[in-house]
Enzyme design. Structure first.
Site: not given
Ligand SMILES: Cc1cc2nc3c(=O)[nH]c(=O)nc-3n(C[C@H](O)[C@H](O)[C@H](O)COP(=O)(O)OP(=O)(O)OC[C@H]3O[C@@H](n4cnc5c(N)ncnc54)[C@H](O)[C@@H]3O)c2cc1C
Length: 309
Positions: A131, A181
């Protein structure tokens, strides 16, 4: 960024609120919309359900900013167990980790060791996602990503379209053939480093998506995960991809559990790669508050649950 959003994001960092929120039933009831449960078994059961609709999943154990080495080691151990369960289940499931949960605030080398330990346990056909957290962590996160990628290729990293710097970061990631991402960004960032207006963030997201899907990126072996619930952007990007003759299964859209479910099913049904990120764990308060900040209607939902007590 609107005042309401900024206020909720500031509240998301309050230790006082975090410690008290779980006592209130209305908070818990609202959280259920975004989380199948607090246990990994709940997340795996939800992943199995989604797999039946051709939706792959990414699991994340909620937690951030750990200040104790033993705690970071126990999170690593937890994820090792989850990777074992994923392997045994055969589910199309990956994991995503927050580096501050693996000891980034304590020691960068220790954090890298934990990432590499997980990466070595990760099946070769699955990506271990990292993340992206608040802006002070971006350099360290990208550095740990690069060092992990030198050990083993199947690691991916998140980048945030609201940061001005992301275009430059993305160029480097593309040259590494990284799994990336792309998200809009969930934190409260100053206008000196991040687009303050939503329309500019949306345009940045569109531009960066096209970079990720460019022939150069595809030649380099980039895995592009377009993570948004924004149906206008999804349409623009998929129309552009069709005009470039990019196959639908090459186009991956990622969303969060419980948000835009119909769109997740539509994309999977039409042959796109549709992925849902499932969060679980007891440390849900800051994560949940970021979900509230993303959509004012969620605050009304919380209020309704308060009054239905
Ligand atoms: C798979 C995935 C991984 C992520 N990882 C990170 C990360 O590592 N770092 C990071 O900073 N951010 C991360 N995010 C969060 C991201 O940055 C955004 O905050 C979030 O996705 C909302 O932006 P959006 O692109 O959906 O667009 P928005 O413009 O915010 O929303 C578009 C539409 O989607 C719907 N929607 C969006 N959010 C919600 C919500 N919470 N509840 C209900 N409806 C909603 C609404 O209909 C809204 O109009 C992640 C998001 C996803 C999907």
């Amino acid at each position: 960024m609107g005042l309401a959003r900024r206020t909720i994001l500031i509240a998301s960092q309050s230790k006082w609120l975090r410690e008290r929120a779980p006592q209130f039933g209305f908070f818990r009831r609202t959280t259920e919309r975004f989380m199948p449960g607090e246990k990994v078994e709940d997340a795996l059961a939800a992943a199995a359900g989604l797999a039946k609709s051709r939706i792959s999943t990414v699991l994340t154990h909620l937690g951030e900013n750990i200040t104790d080495r033993a705690e970071a080691e126990s999170v690593t151990q937890h994820y090792l167990d989850v990777l074992g369960r994923i392997r045994a289940s055969g589910l199309p499931t990956e994991i995503s980790v927050k580096l501050t949960q693996l000891g980034l605030d304590l020691d960068r080398g220790f954090c890298l060791e934990n990432v590499v330990t997980l990466l070595k346990r990760c099946p070769p056909d699955r990506t271990l996602w990292i993340d992206m957290e608040q802006s002070p962590y971006v350099d360290a996160t990208l550095e740990i990503f690069r060092r992990a990628q030198q050990v083993q290729k199947n690691v991916g990293v998140c980048v945030q379209a609201y940061l001005y710097r992301t275009e430059g970061d993305l160029e480097k990631l593309i040259s590494l053939g990284a799994a990336v991402r792309l998200v809009k960004g969930a934190y409260n960032e100053p206008r000196e480093i991040a687009y303050p207006l939503k329309k500019d963030v949306d345009e940045s997201f569109y531009r960066l998506s096209l970079m990720l899907l460019s022939p150069e990126a595809q030649r380099a072996g980039v895995r592009a995960a377009i993570a948004t619930h924004d149906r206008v952007l999804i349409r623009r990007i998929s129309d552009w991809a069709a005009s470039q003759e990019i196959a639908k299964e090459q186009l991956e859209f990622q969303m969060l559990y419980g948000i835009q479910r119909a769109e997740q099913l539509r994309l999977a049904g039409e042959g796109y790669h549709s992925t849902v990120l499932i969060a679980y764990g007891s440390y849900w308060f800051p994560w949940f508050m970021r979900r509230l900040a993303e959509r004012p209607a969620n605050v009304l939902f919380l209020a309704r649950n308060f009054f239905s007590n």
